[in-house]
Write an enzyme that holds these catalytic residues in place. Structure first.
Site, PDB file in Angstrom:
ATOM      1  N   LYS A   1      94.695  22.479  63.815  1.00 45.10           N
ATOM      2  CA  LYS A   1      94.727  21.300  62.936  1.00 45.10           C
ATOM      3  C   LYS A   1      94.336  21.684  61.511  1.00 45.10           C
ATOM      4  O   LYS A   1      94.995  21.306  60.540  1.00 45.10           O
ATOM      5  CB  LYS A   1      93.787  20.211  63.490  1.00 45.10           C
ATOM      6  CG  LYS A   1      94.331  19.539  64.752  1.00 45.10           C
ATOM      7  CD  LYS A   1      93.309  18.650  65.453  1.00 45.10           C
ATOM      8  CE  LYS A   1      93.921  18.055  66.719  1.00 45.10           C
ATOM      9  NZ  LYS A   1      93.021  17.180  67.482  1.00 45.10           N
TER      10      LYS A   1
ATOM     11  N   GLN B   1      86.869  15.767  67.450  1.00 48.52           N
ATOM     12  CA  GLN B   1      87.657  16.295  68.562  1.00 48.52           C
ATOM     13  C   GLN B   1      87.066  15.831  69.893  1.00 48.52           C
ATOM     14  O   GLN B   1      85.854  15.904  70.107  1.00 48.52           O
ATOM     15  CB  GLN B   1      87.695  17.837  68.493  1.00 48.52           C
ATOM     16  CG  GLN B   1      88.568  18.495  69.545  1.00 48.52           C
ATOM     17  CD  GLN B   1      90.050  18.158  69.386  1.00 48.52           C
ATOM     18  OE1 GLN B   1      90.535  17.870  68.295  1.00 48.52           O
ATOM     19  NE2 GLN B   1      90.783  18.202  70.486  1.00 48.52           N
TER      20      GLN B   1
ATOM     21  N   ASP C   1      92.620   9.544  63.558  1.00 50.84           N
ATOM     22  CA  ASP C   1      93.022   9.547  64.969  1.00 50.84           C
ATOM     23  C   ASP C   1      93.422   8.154  65.443  1.00 50.84           C
ATOM     24  O   ASP C   1      93.991   8.017  66.533  1.00 50.84           O
ATOM     25  CB  ASP C   1      91.856  10.038  65.837  1.00 50.84           C
ATOM     26  CG  ASP C   1      92.056  11.448  66.359  1.00 50.84           C
ATOM     27  OD1 ASP C   1      93.218  11.854  66.524  1.00 50.84           O
ATOM     28  OD2 ASP C   1      91.047  12.132  66.603  1.00 50.84           O
TER      29      ASP C   1
HETATM   30  N1  GUN Z   1      91.670  15.541  72.459  1.00 51.62           N
HETATM   31  C1  GUN Z   1      92.887  15.504  73.036  1.00 51.62           C
HETATM   32  N2  GUN Z   1      93.769  14.870  72.227  1.00 51.62           N
HETATM   33  C2  GUN Z   1      93.076  14.494  71.131  1.00 51.62           C
HETATM   34  C3  GUN Z   1      93.440  13.806  69.949  1.00 51.62           C
HETATM   35  O1  GUN Z   1      94.594  13.390  69.731  1.00 51.62           O
HETATM   36  N3  GUN Z   1      92.448  13.620  69.040  1.00 51.62           N
HETATM   37  C4  GUN Z   1      91.171  14.044  69.255  1.00 51.62           C
HETATM   38  N4  GUN Z   1      90.263  13.800  68.320  1.00 51.62           N
HETATM   39  N5  GUN Z   1      90.805  14.684  70.352  1.00 51.62           N
HETATM   40  C5  GUN Z   1      91.754  14.900  71.286  1.00 51.62           C
END
Ligand code: GUN
Length: 297
Positions: A53, A97, A120
């Site tokens: 990311k 995350q 998110d």
């Molecule tokens: N863990 C798995 N998918 C995601 C996501 O789209 N965002 C975040 N923050 N954590 C995740």
């Protein structure tokens, strides 16, 4: 044989658009859009996702910082860090995350993020806005990245009006994928069914789908007998499975080889939905920067 839905190509095209938008925004505002990623603990999958990311954000001309915290951290210090990031005007997007360690109150952490910086789209305010939206894309809502990526791939595959009236089945009801995706597909005028672990006949429900999205994290669960001939299938699952020779590989929730024989189109794992998730995060970071600059909440 099914047409392959090329998530890598779609993600590259989206990143290209985000790069142009980020450059224009930076020229106007004197700094690029900025993303803060919070990582708790050392789970290998989370480490890899977070690194990708931040790297992709920088590639499109945004700035990104990763804040690494110990796996033993409690809810309070995490919420305090988020409060500090909320205050800082140069922070446009905040992502925590998931999953967080068990001792952390995940809903409390997600609710602490300023909804305007919630790239998110997991804050209850943004989830509520999506649930009530007529047209989430033109309303420029902050939509969870994986469902948004799925919608974009479906629109690429079926055309903008190609979703109208279709029977769509979402397999899985997580707050990260299944629920927000169901809301998006409903807003796109699909007839939506959400199938989950307590559903009586999951295979039968899935077989009725013209559009099937599998997001349950069960390797190869969706076999040939779960999919109607001619269906469009998106595979959100990313499962690492051990091989007899001691190595491992990534597989989705769909038994790709057999389903690809009868489906109209199918996304592979890897190279399908995964790259779109990250590209949509960059899209959301630019969107959050634009909205904040325009005084949005
Ligand atoms: N863990 C798995 N998918 C995601 C996501 O789209 N965002 C975040 N923050 N954590 C995740």
């Amino acid at each position: 044989m099914a047409r392959l839905i090329d998530g890598r190509a779609a993600a590259a095209a989206l990143r290209e658009r985000v790069a142009r938008g980020s450059a224009a925004w930076a020229a106007e505002r004197g700094r690029p859009p900025h993303l803060e990623v919070v990582l708790v603990g050392e789970q290998p999958a989370s480490l890899a996702y977070v690194a990708s990311k931040a790297r992709r954000a920088r590639e499109v001309g945004q700035t990104a910082a990763v804040r690494r915290l110990p796996a033993t951290i409690g809810t309070e210090p995490l919420v305090a860090l988020i409060a500090e990031l909320n205050q800082r005007t140069e922070v446009d997007g905040i992502l925590v995350q998931l999953p967080l360690p068990v001792q952390v109150d995940t809903p409390a952490v997600l609710a602490a993020i300023d909804p305007a910086k919630d790239v998110d789209g997991f804050h209850p305010i943004n989830a509520g806005r999506l649930a009530q939206a007529r047209d989430p894309l033109t309303e420029e809502l902050l939509i969870p990245c994986t469902p948004l990526g799925c919608l974009m791939l479906l629109r690429d595959t079926l055309g903008e009006s190609g979703l109208t009236g279709r029977r769509a089945v979402v397999l899985g009801r997580s707050t990260i994928v299944g629920r927000p995706l169901a809301a998006l597909l409903l807003a796109a005028d699909c007839t939506v069914t959400v199938v989950h672990s307590r559903s009586h006949d999951p295979a039968g429900e899935c077989r009725r789908a013209e559009i099937l999205v599998a997001a349950v994290g069960r390797p190869g669960l969706v076999g040939r007998d779960w999919v109607a001939p001619g269906a469009v299938v998106l595979d959100v699952g990313i499962n690492r499975v051990a091989l007899p020779d001691g190595t491992s590989r990534l597989v989705g929730d769909v038994a790709f080889d057999e389903v690809a024989e009868t489906a109209a189109a199918i996304s592979p794992v890897p190279g399908g939905v995964g790259p779109m998730t990250v590209a949509c995060l960059l899209h959301n970071t630019l969107l959050a920067a634009r909205r904040r600059a325009a005084g949005g909440s």
